[in-house]
Design a protein around this motif. Sequence first.
Motif, mmCIF file in Angstrom:
data_model
loop_
_atom_site.group_PDB
_atom_site.id
_atom_site.type_symbol
_atom_site.label_atom_id
_atom_site.label_comp_id
_atom_site.label_asym_id
_atom_site.label_seq_id
_atom_site.Cartn_x
_atom_site.Cartn_y
_atom_site.Cartn_z
ATOM 1 N N MET A 1 -106.303 3.637 30.055
ATOM 2 C CA MET A 1 -106.621 3.895 28.662
ATOM 3 C C MET A 1 -107.273 2.677 28.008
ATOM 4 S SD MET A 1 -104.265 5.222 25.448
ATOM 5 C CE MET A 1 -103.720 6.659 26.365
ATOM 6 N N ILE A 2 -106.822 1.486 28.367
ATOM 7 C CA ILE A 2 -107.469 0.287 27.836
ATOM 8 C C ILE A 2 -108.925 0.253 28.256
ATOM 9 C CG2 ILE A 2 -107.525 -2.229 27.977
ATOM 10 C CD1 ILE A 2 -104.461 -2.175 28.078
ATOM 11 N N ALA A 3 -109.200 0.557 29.524
ATOM 12 C CA ALA A 3 -110.583 0.586 30.005
ATOM 13 C C ALA A 3 -111.403 1.623 29.250
ATOM 14 C CB ALA A 3 -110.610 0.870 31.508
ATOM 15 N N GLN A 4 -110.842 2.800 29.058
ATOM 16 C CA GLN A 4 -111.558 3.868 28.359
ATOM 17 C C GLN A 4 -111.875 3.482 26.918
ATOM 18 O OE1 GLN A 4 -108.533 6.814 29.145
ATOM 19 N NE2 GLN A 4 -109.766 7.830 30.709
ATOM 20 N N THR A 5 -110.935 2.837 26.248
ATOM 21 C CA THR A 5 -111.176 2.480 24.854
ATOM 22 C C THR A 5 -112.137 1.307 24.727
ATOM 23 O OG1 THR A 5 -109.130 1.151 24.848
ATOM 24 C CG2 THR A 5 -108.992 3.418 24.019
ATOM 25 N N ARG B 1 -115.378 2.746 24.755
ATOM 26 C CA ARG B 1 -115.552 3.700 23.659
ATOM 27 C C ARG B 1 -115.755 5.123 24.160
ATOM 28 N NH1 ARG B 1 -119.420 0.140 19.572
ATOM 29 N NH2 ARG B 1 -118.020 -1.654 19.451
ATOM 30 N N LEU B 2 -115.055 5.463 25.232
ATOM 31 C CA LEU B 2 -115.106 6.824 25.742
ATOM 32 C C LEU B 2 -114.221 7.716 24.885
ATOM 33 C CD1 LEU B 2 -114.829 6.125 29.589
ATOM 34 C CD2 LEU B 2 -116.894 6.404 28.193
ATOM 35 N N LYS B 3 -114.587 8.954 24.784
ATOM 36 C CA LYS B 3 -113.803 9.895 23.984
ATOM 37 C C LYS B 3 -112.529 10.250 24.742
ATOM 38 C CE LYS B 3 -114.050 14.258 21.471
ATOM 39 N NZ LYS B 3 -114.893 15.443 21.143
ATOM 40 N N ILE B 4 -111.392 10.001 24.115
ATOM 41 C CA ILE B 4 -110.109 10.332 24.730
ATOM 42 C C ILE B 4 -109.257 11.076 23.705
ATOM 43 C CG2 ILE B 4 -110.132 8.378 26.331
ATOM 44 C CD1 ILE B 4 -108.199 6.937 24.429
ATOM 45 N N ASP B 5 -108.289 11.811 24.198
ATOM 46 C CA ASP B 5 -107.391 12.560 23.327
ATOM 47 C C ASP B 5 -105.953 12.357 23.814
ATOM 48 O OD1 ASP B 5 -106.447 14.251 21.354
ATOM 49 O OD2 ASP B 5 -106.830 16.076 22.518
ATOM 50 N N PRO B 6 -105.419 11.145 23.610
ATOM 51 C CA PRO B 6 -104.088 10.846 24.142
ATOM 52 C C PRO B 6 -102.994 11.553 23.357
ATOM 53 C CG PRO B 6 -104.851 9.051 22.772
ATOM 54 C CD PRO B 6 -105.995 10.025 22.863
ATOM 55 N N PRO B 7 -101.858 11.821 23.999
ATOM 56 C CA PRO B 7 -100.719 12.409 23.275
ATOM 57 C C PRO B 7 -100.219 11.448 22.199
ATOM 58 C CG PRO B 7 -100.410 12.553 25.652
ATOM 59 C CD PRO B 7 -101.580 11.654 25.433
ATOM 60 N N LYS C 1 -103.092 -4.103 37.630
ATOM 61 C CA LYS C 1 -103.124 -3.855 36.189
ATOM 62 C C LYS C 1 -103.704 -5.062 35.455
ATOM 63 C CE LYS C 1 -99.320 -0.501 35.936
ATOM 64 N NZ LYS C 1 -100.093 0.615 35.367
ATOM 65 N N HIS C 2 -103.303 -6.241 35.866
ATOM 66 C CA HIS C 2 -103.850 -7.452 35.258
ATOM 67 C C HIS C 2 -105.344 -7.570 35.532
ATOM 68 C CE1 HIS C 2 -100.162 -9.251 33.724
ATOM 69 N NE2 HIS C 2 -99.567 -8.893 34.836
ATOM 70 N N ALA C 3 -105.759 -7.167 36.737
ATOM 71 C CA ALA C 3 -107.177 -7.240 37.089
ATOM 72 C C ALA C 3 -108.007 -6.293 36.222
ATOM 73 C CB ALA C 3 -107.366 -6.904 38.571
ATOM 74 N N VAL C 4 -107.501 -5.096 35.981
ATOM 75 C CA VAL C 4 -108.233 -4.145 35.128
ATOM 76 C C VAL C 4 -108.309 -4.668 33.698
ATOM 77 C CG1 VAL C 4 -108.310 -1.786 34.225
ATOM 78 C CG2 VAL C 4 -107.629 -2.194 36.599
ATOM 79 N N LEU C 5 -107.237 -5.275 33.235
ATOM 80 C CA LEU C 5 -107.253 -5.853 31.889
ATOM 81 C C LEU C 5 -108.309 -6.949 31.792
ATOM 82 C CD1 LEU C 5 -106.055 -6.094 29.060
ATOM 83 C CD2 LEU C 5 -104.303 -7.611 30.013
ATOM 84 N N GLU C 6 -108.352 -7.843 32.775
ATOM 85 C CA GLU C 6 -109.364 -8.899 32.781
ATOM 86 C C GLU C 6 -110.767 -8.303 32.868
ATOM 87 O OE1 GLU C 6 -109.096 -12.164 32.275
ATOM 88 O OE2 GLU C 6 -106.990 -11.800 31.861
ATOM 89 N N ALA C 7 -110.917 -7.267 33.681
ATOM 90 C CA ALA C 7 -112.222 -6.611 33.807
ATOM 91 C C ALA C 7 -112.637 -5.973 32.482
ATOM 92 C CB ALA C 7 -112.168 -5.559 34.914
ATOM 93 N N ALA C 8 -111.682 -5.418 31.756
ATOM 94 C CA ALA C 8 -111.987 -4.810 30.460
ATOM 95 C C ALA C 8 -112.486 -5.861 29.473
ATOM 96 C CB ALA C 8 -110.753 -4.097 29.915
ATOM 97 N N LEU D 1 -115.212 0.459 34.398
ATOM 98 C CA LEU D 1 -115.676 -0.830 33.877
ATOM 99 C C LEU D 1 -116.773 -1.415 34.769
ATOM 100 C CD1 LEU D 1 -112.122 -2.166 33.096
ATOM 101 C CD2 LEU D 1 -113.837 -1.578 31.375
ATOM 102 N N TYR D 2 -116.608 -1.277 36.074
ATOM 103 C CA TYR D 2 -117.586 -1.804 37.023
ATOM 104 C C TYR D 2 -118.949 -1.134 36.833
ATOM 105 C CZ TYR D 2 -119.611 -3.084 41.522
ATOM 106 O OH TYR D 2 -120.425 -3.575 42.491
#
Length: 200
Positions: free
Chosen positions: A63-67, A70-76, A131-138, A178-179
């Motif tokens: 979800m962090i990557a998606q936001t 700026r991708l359209k998401i509809d989270p609960p 998870k840390h790697a995706v955060l850094e990539a974001a 992200l890549y």
Amino acid sequence: MILEGLVTTLGPEGLLNVAPMGPRVEGPDLNRFVLRPYRSSTTYRNLKAHGEGVFHVTDDTLMIAQTVLRLKIDPPTRPALNVRGSVLTGACRYAEFRVCSLQDQEERTTITVETVTQGQLRDFFGFNRAKHAVLEAAILASRTAILPRAEILAEFQRLRVWVEKTGGPDEQAGFELLYDHVTRASGSEPSEIRNSEAPR
């Protein structure tokens, strides 16, 4: 200290905005913290308009990557208890807040907030390198306009090792989103970059 997470705010028509943000915090209690959104952001406009929102601590790096992208998401979500806002029900914990002061003389604003309600929704997953790697990539993906392209792409190759070795489907999906973004921004084809990776 900077704590990465997600901020939700509501627009004038009640439209939910979910934005990645790293407020400055003084400790784990989140009683008071500082947000630094840009004046061009929806988060800034919504907080300027009504001064309430919700900060979420989460391990959902997809979800962090998606936001970030700026991708359209509809989270609960569910309505916040004591502010005009929404709580992401998949987060680990949250802090409903109200703005105490807002300084917007510069492009990057300084918004000090106080928490009025806190809650825990589930346990934090725990330390995981993917998870840390995706955060850094974001974070890198959000800076393609200001960091050298070669530096970003080289860092992505280093982070990919962590994701492939220790990540699950969500971490892998978030990293690939992200890549693809950074390779498009750099003018390189994703296949070119993958094929140039050093042996592991």
